[in-house]
Design an enzyme around this catalytic site. Structure first.
Site, PDB file in Angstrom:
ATOM      1  N   HIS A  18      40.894   9.927  68.433  1.00 51.04           N
ATOM      2  CA  HIS A  18      42.238   9.840  67.842  1.00 51.04           C
ATOM      3  C   HIS A  18      42.287   8.698  66.823  1.00 51.04           C
ATOM      4  CE1 HIS A  18      43.564  11.529  71.969  1.00 51.04           C
ATOM      5  NE2 HIS A  18      43.700  12.509  71.105  1.00 51.04           N
ATOM      6  N   LYS A  42      54.145  19.868  81.481  1.00 53.93           N
ATOM      7  CA  LYS A  42      52.798  19.416  81.102  1.00 53.93           C
ATOM      8  C   LYS A  42      52.556  18.065  81.762  1.00 53.93           C
ATOM      9  CE  LYS A  42      49.550  19.349  77.316  1.00 53.93           C
ATOM     10  NZ  LYS A  42      49.307  19.260  75.891  1.00 53.93           N
ATOM     11  N   ARG A  96      37.509  19.254  66.009  1.00 54.53           N
ATOM     12  CA  ARG A  96      36.216  18.846  66.568  1.00 54.53           C
ATOM     13  C   ARG A  96      35.164  19.933  66.459  1.00 54.53           C
ATOM     14  NH1 ARG A  96      39.182  16.725  71.861  1.00 54.53           N
ATOM     15  NH2 ARG A  96      40.504  18.380  71.084  1.00 54.53           N
ATOM     16  N   SER A 134      40.206  13.693  75.569  1.00 58.21           N
ATOM     17  CA  SER A 134      40.951  12.951  76.598  1.00 58.21           C
ATOM     18  C   SER A 134      40.753  13.563  77.980  1.00 58.21           C
ATOM     19  CB  SER A 134      42.453  12.941  76.284  1.00 58.21           C
ATOM     20  OG  SER A 134      42.703  12.247  75.104  1.00 58.21           O
TER      21      SER A 134
HETATM   22  P1  ADP Z   1      46.406  18.090  72.749  1.00 56.56           P
HETATM   23  O1  ADP Z   1      44.956  18.536  72.847  1.00 56.56           O
HETATM   24  O2  ADP Z   1      47.113  18.045  74.046  1.00 56.56           O
HETATM   25  O3  ADP Z   1      47.151  18.704  71.613  1.00 56.56           O
HETATM   26  P2  ADP Z   1      45.285  15.573  71.981  1.00 56.56           P
HETATM   27  O4  ADP Z   1      45.966  14.276  72.012  1.00 56.56           O
HETATM   28  O5  ADP Z   1      44.039  15.686  72.776  1.00 56.56           O
HETATM   29  O6  ADP Z   1      46.391  16.589  72.357  1.00 56.56           O
HETATM   30  O7  ADP Z   1      44.909  15.973  70.499  1.00 56.56           O
HETATM   31  C1  ADP Z   1      45.785  15.770  69.430  1.00 56.56           C
HETATM   32  C2  ADP Z   1      45.050  16.063  68.144  1.00 56.56           C
HETATM   33  O8  ADP Z   1      43.942  15.181  68.039  1.00 56.56           O
HETATM   34  C3  ADP Z   1      44.479  17.468  68.031  1.00 56.56           C
HETATM   35  O9  ADP Z   1      44.589  17.886  66.674  1.00 56.56           O
HETATM   36  C4  ADP Z   1      43.031  17.295  68.402  1.00 56.56           C
HETATM   37  O10 ADP Z   1      42.205  18.268  67.814  1.00 56.56           O
HETATM   38  C5  ADP Z   1      42.750  15.921  67.821  1.00 56.56           C
HETATM   39  N1  ADP Z   1      41.640  15.258  68.482  1.00 56.56           N
HETATM   40  C6  ADP Z   1      41.499  14.979  69.799  1.00 56.56           C
HETATM   41  N2  ADP Z   1      40.322  14.374  70.035  1.00 56.56           N
HETATM   42  C7  ADP Z   1      39.695  14.260  68.840  1.00 56.56           C
HETATM   43  C8  ADP Z   1      38.419  13.755  68.419  1.00 56.56           C
HETATM   44  N3  ADP Z   1      37.548  13.256  69.286  1.00 56.56           N
HETATM   45  N4  ADP Z   1      38.120  13.791  67.104  1.00 56.56           N
HETATM   46  C9  ADP Z   1      38.998  14.350  66.224  1.00 56.56           C
HETATM   47  N5  ADP Z   1      40.198  14.858  66.547  1.00 56.56           N
HETATM   48  C10 ADP Z   1      40.543  14.828  67.840  1.00 56.56           C
END
Ligand code: ADP
Length: 168
Positions: A18, A42, A96, A134
Site C-alpha cells: 500500500h 466485512k 499485483r 494484508s
Molecule cells: P481490498 O483488497 O479489501 O480492496 P486492500 O487494502 O487489500 O483492500 O487493497 C486496496 C488496494 O490496494 C487494491 O487496489 C489492491 O489491489 C491494492 N494493493 C494491495 N496490496 C498491494 C500490493 N502489495 N501492491 C500493490 N497494490 C496493492
C-alpha cells in the site's frame, strides 16, 4: 486546479505494498485521500480507528517528503460516492497480478459507468512489494511468522497487540 486522488482499501493492516502505491500516487495528485472501508458484514482484524491512526502515522513521512496533503477517512458505501464527497477526480488502485487485473478493471469500469467524472488510475505493483497481501500477512502473524518484511514497524506493534487479545 488542485487534483485530489482517492485510494480506497481495507488497509487491515497497511502494508509496504500500500505504501508503495501511496508514495507513487503522490506524483499524480496534490492531495490524496486514503479511504478506509468500514463495510457492514466485512470483518476486520483491526478496528477502523486503529487502521486510521496507523495510516496517518506511516504516511506522514511521505506527505512531508512530497508536500502532498494526505488525509485518512473512513467510508461505508460506494467508493465513487466517497471519492465525490472528497472532490476527488482520480481513483487510485493497485494491480499485483492477473487476479487483481481482472477484478480491478471490471470494478473500475463499473465505477466509470456510475461516475464518468472520476477516472480510475491503476498503478502496477512494484517488484519488491507485489507479493504482499494484508490477508496473508494476517495469516502469517497468527501462526507466529515474521511479518517485518511486509509491514512497517508501527503496524507490527499494532498487529501483535490485536492478536494478543483473547478473541484471537
Ligand atoms: P481490498 O483488497 O479489501 O480492496 P486492500 O487494502 O487489500 O483492500 O487493497 C486496496 C488496494 O490496494 C487494491 O487496489 C489492491 O489491489 C491494492 N494493493 C494491495 N496490496 C498491494 C500490493 N502489495 N501492491 C500493490 N497494490 C496493492
Amino acid at each position: 486546479m488542485a487534483r485530489t486522488g482517492f485510494y480506497p482499501g481495507s488497509f487491515d493492516p497497511v502494508t509496504y505494498g500500500h505504501l508503495d502505491i501511496i508514495a507513487r500516487a503522490t506524483r499524480l495528485v496534490d492531495k490524496l485521500v486514503l479511504g478506509v472501508g468500514v463495510h457492514h458484514g466485512k470483518q476486520s482484524l483491526l478496528p477502523a480507528k486503529t487502521r486510521i491512526a496507523l495510516l496517518e502515522r506511516v504516511t506522514r513521512p511521505i506527505a512531508e517528503h512530497t508536500g502532498v496533503k494526505i488525509l485518512v477517512a473512513t467510508f461505508d458505501g460506494l467508493a465513487v460516492d466517497a471519492a465525490r464527497r472528497h472532490h476527488a477526480g482520480i481513483m487510485i488502485r493497485g494491480l499485483r497480478d492477473s487476479t487483481d487485473f481482472d477484478y480491478e478493471v471490471q470494478m473500475g469500469q463499473m465505477n466509470g459507468a456510475m461516475a464518468p467524472d472520476i477516472e480510475t488510475v491503476f498503478l502496477a505493483a512494484s517488484p519488491a512489494t507485489r507479493m504482499i497481501a494484508s490477508s496473508l500477512v494476517k495469516q502469517i502473524a497468527r501462526m507466529g511468522g515474521d511479518i517485518s518484511l511486509f509491514i512497517p514497524r508501527e503496524a507490527q506493534e499494532v498487529m501483535a497487540a490485536a492478536l494478543a487479545k483473547p478473541s484471537h
